[in-house]
Motif scaffolding. Structure first.
Motif, mmCIF file in Angstrom:
data_model
loop_
_atom_site.group_PDB
_atom_site.id
_atom_site.type_symbol
_atom_site.label_atom_id
_atom_site.label_comp_id
_atom_site.label_asym_id
_atom_site.label_seq_id
_atom_site.Cartn_x
_atom_site.Cartn_y
_atom_site.Cartn_z
ATOM 1 N N VAL A 10 29.808 48.018 47.127
ATOM 2 C CA VAL A 10 30.911 48.730 46.161
ATOM 3 C C VAL A 10 31.687 48.440 46.324
ATOM 4 O O VAL A 10 32.565 48.024 44.976
ATOM 5 N N ILE A 11 33.042 47.588 47.921
ATOM 6 C CA ILE A 11 33.953 47.162 47.568
ATOM 7 C C ILE A 11 33.528 46.079 46.421
ATOM 8 O O ILE A 11 35.258 45.579 45.766
ATOM 9 N N PHE A 25 31.823 45.726 44.117
ATOM 10 C CA PHE A 25 32.059 45.803 42.280
ATOM 11 C C PHE A 25 33.379 46.438 42.553
ATOM 12 O O PHE A 25 33.632 46.003 41.011
ATOM 13 N N LEU A 26 33.749 46.901 42.983
ATOM 14 C CA LEU A 26 34.985 48.124 42.380
ATOM 15 C C LEU A 26 36.289 46.896 42.413
ATOM 16 O O LEU A 26 37.420 47.389 41.381
ATOM 17 N N MET A 69 35.720 45.167 39.460
ATOM 18 C CA MET A 69 36.253 45.981 37.807
ATOM 19 C C MET A 69 37.555 45.931 37.570
ATOM 20 O O MET A 69 38.117 46.494 36.326
ATOM 21 N N TRP A 70 38.103 45.818 38.603
ATOM 22 C CA TRP A 70 39.469 46.671 38.999
ATOM 23 C C TRP A 70 40.623 45.321 37.870
ATOM 24 O O TRP A 70 41.832 45.311 37.561
ATOM 25 N N MET A 100 32.225 40.656 40.630
ATOM 26 C CA MET A 100 31.490 41.740 40.399
ATOM 27 C C MET A 100 30.105 41.540 40.643
ATOM 28 O O MET A 100 29.336 41.691 41.181
ATOM 29 N N SER A 151 28.414 40.889 44.765
ATOM 30 C CA SER A 151 28.128 42.041 45.040
ATOM 31 C C SER A 151 26.720 41.699 44.640
ATOM 32 O O SER A 151 26.282 43.376 45.817
#
Length: 120
Positions: A12-13, A15-16, A19-20, A60, A63
């Motif tokens: 999650v970290i 990927f986020l 994405m950011w 991403m 991940s």
């Protein structure tokens, strides 16, 4: 169960953050090591939006080993976590090699491709 949660949180970290970077429209470029040390004139040579999108995609993608680790950890507790970190470490080393071996100015392969597109 700890390993599954740990792998999930890492996925999650990563990927986020990816994405950011991808959606930052170039604003996240100041967090790229080496790039943030360049002068304002040097930074104008780069397409920050495209650079952030490229790094975001790469983050991403980084991940994915942790998602694979979750699947392995369901059957073999702890093994998937070690495999995920091993794969991630290899991906990270490849990123470092890509950033430093190709051009003496420490620009990334991605940035060089972008610069070639801009220099008609």
């Amino acid at each position: 169960m700890f390993y599954i949660v740990f792998d999930f949180m890492m996925a999650v970290i990563m990927f986020l953050f990816g994405m950011w970077f991808y959606k930052s429209e170039g604003k996240a470029a100041k967090f790229l090591s080496g790039y943030n040390m360049k002068s304002a004139d040097e930074r104008k040579k780069y397409d920050e939006n495209a650079m952030c999108k490229a790094y975001g995609k790469r983050m991403m993608f980084m991940s994915v080993p942790f998602i694979i680790g979750i699947i392995i950890d369901i059957q073999y507790q702890g093994i998937g976590c070690w495999i995920a970190w091993g794969i991630w470490l290899i991906m990270f080393v490849l990123l470092l090699i890509d950033r430093h071996i190709w051009i003496p100015e420490s620009s990334t392969l991605i940035v060089r491709k972008l610069l070639k597109k801009q220099s008609y």
